[in-house]
Design a protein around this motif. Sequence first.
Motif, mmCIF file in Angstrom:
data_model
loop_
_atom_site.group_PDB
_atom_site.id
_atom_site.type_symbol
_atom_site.label_atom_id
_atom_site.label_comp_id
_atom_site.label_asym_id
_atom_site.label_seq_id
_atom_site.Cartn_x
_atom_site.Cartn_y
_atom_site.Cartn_z
ATOM 1 N N ARG A 154 38.387 9.492 -36.748
ATOM 2 C CA ARG A 154 37.626 8.573 -35.802
ATOM 3 C C ARG A 154 38.507 8.627 -34.431
ATOM 4 N NH1 ARG A 154 34.421 10.079 -39.044
ATOM 5 N NH2 ARG A 154 32.955 8.935 -40.062
ATOM 6 N N LEU A 157 37.952 5.192 -28.271
ATOM 7 C CA LEU A 157 37.340 5.603 -27.028
ATOM 8 C C LEU A 157 38.022 5.052 -25.712
ATOM 9 C CD1 LEU A 157 33.689 3.473 -28.044
ATOM 10 C CD2 LEU A 157 34.701 6.114 -28.241
ATOM 11 N N GLU A 168 32.170 8.596 -28.240
ATOM 12 C CA GLU A 168 31.059 8.078 -29.226
ATOM 13 C C GLU A 168 30.165 9.132 -29.733
ATOM 14 O OE1 GLU A 168 28.852 5.127 -26.667
ATOM 15 O OE2 GLU A 168 30.237 3.752 -26.894
ATOM 16 N N ASN A 171 32.402 10.494 -32.623
ATOM 17 C CA ASN A 171 32.369 9.598 -33.688
ATOM 18 C C ASN A 171 30.985 9.776 -34.533
ATOM 19 O OD1 ASN A 171 35.011 8.892 -33.342
ATOM 20 N ND2 ASN A 171 34.539 7.122 -32.024
ATOM 21 N N ARG A 172 29.836 9.589 -33.690
ATOM 22 C CA ARG A 172 28.707 9.833 -34.283
ATOM 23 C C ARG A 172 28.497 11.195 -35.108
ATOM 24 N NH1 ARG A 172 26.845 7.344 -29.610
ATOM 25 N NH2 ARG A 172 25.982 9.554 -28.819
ATOM 26 N N ALA A 443 30.374 -0.084 -32.395
ATOM 27 C CA ALA A 443 31.510 0.387 -31.868
ATOM 28 C C ALA A 443 32.582 -0.216 -32.328
ATOM 29 C CB ALA A 443 31.029 0.279 -30.151
#
Length: 469
Positions: A154, A157, A168, A171-172, A443
């Motif tokens: 991961r 941010l 983001e 990561n998703r 988050a």
Amino acid sequence: MFFRSKSAKPAEQASNAEMIAGMVDRTQATILFEPDGSILTANANFLAAMGYSLEEIAGRHHSMFVAPDLAASAEYKAFWKDLAKGKVFTDQFPRVTKAGETIWIQATYAPVTGPDGSVVQVVKVATDVTVRRRGLQEIARGLEAMSQGDLGVRVTLSDQADIAALGEAFNRSAEQLQTAIGAVTRVSDAVGRTADDISRSASDLSQRTESQAATLEETAAAIEELTSTVHSAAEGAEKVEGIVSEAKTAAERSGRVVGDAVAAMSKIETSSEEIAKIIGMIDDIAFQTNLLALNAGVEAARAGDAGRGFAVVASEVRALAQRSAGAAGEIKQLISESKQQVASGVDLVGRTGAELKQIIDSVGTISSHISGIATGAKEQAASLSEINQGVSQLDQVTQQNAAMVEEASAASRRLSSDSGQLTREVSKFSGCEAAAPAAAPSAEVIAFQRPAPAPAQDGLSAAQGRDDF
């Protein structure tokens, strides 16, 4: 537009230029060089970004802001030569601060020409894009880790909104890919186990089908032989049926002959009775003749010499009558014995006729049964022929099924091999063992699980910076 028109007055143009210069000085980092790269001056934004004071950099060469290996490269020297010739460069560049930290700037190097068109100075206008660059490097690090099979990576941010949105999304995507690969791993394992089971089952089915095909082939041969035997038996039954039919006809003829013999015996018996009656009559005549001869002899004796000849005749007649009576008795005795024998013969012939009739009835029954057997044998032969044909077709289908089962077995083995290959390929991805479908973490959770950012890649050349973008 910063300039209203070409017809603007020189005073207005100077005022506009001053406003633009003031705006650039307030918002951008600027530095002024000699054409050879010696530093003339820099504004406060540049000095703050690099951590120097103006006194520390004035008169020194631009190379103090780049990594030593880059400063010694032919590319760096060609860079300043091109600037001195009037070439403009706009790109992202790595620069080293006073503290030794590498920052990234979005900069434009623009030569300033004199009245004769020669380059007299070089101006650089730059913006610090380190945060953006590091955010992109963080995403690049995540992509590199993902390319190595680490789906648990991961990224941190960035403070830049657009880079943060990209992080983001990364990561998703990593979370969903981890979930998907985890599901693929589980399905691959299940498919592998199922493929192994199918392969074993197909192998067992193939062996059983081959055994069944062999057994069916033997059965077909046995039924074919049985069909031939039944055909022979049917033909033999037809022949026996013909022979028994002929025997029945002969027995019926013999029965009629015996009936005729019985009738003839009955007539002989009747004739014997008639002869017996005639013999009885002859016996009576002889008896009466004897009495007459006796009376004649008595009368001749009374007559004396005159009746002597008559007495001799009477004596002879008496003797003939006695012999006739004796012969009639003997004939009567013989006729009586003949009658008894004829009666015995009639009885025997009658009994023979009854037995022959029973034989005829039995032969008829046998003929009927043999006819039924022959008909049944024909039907059995026809049925066996159909069974033989069906078994032959079944044998052919079984052989085809055996071939198909062998192909299915080979396909299942290939499926098992492919499943194993899929499992090996999926196993290259790490962090998927415990993956399960779930909602994307918040988050804060992502930030908590996120590894520390990698150190900035110092010493990158301007060309490498351009390659990254």
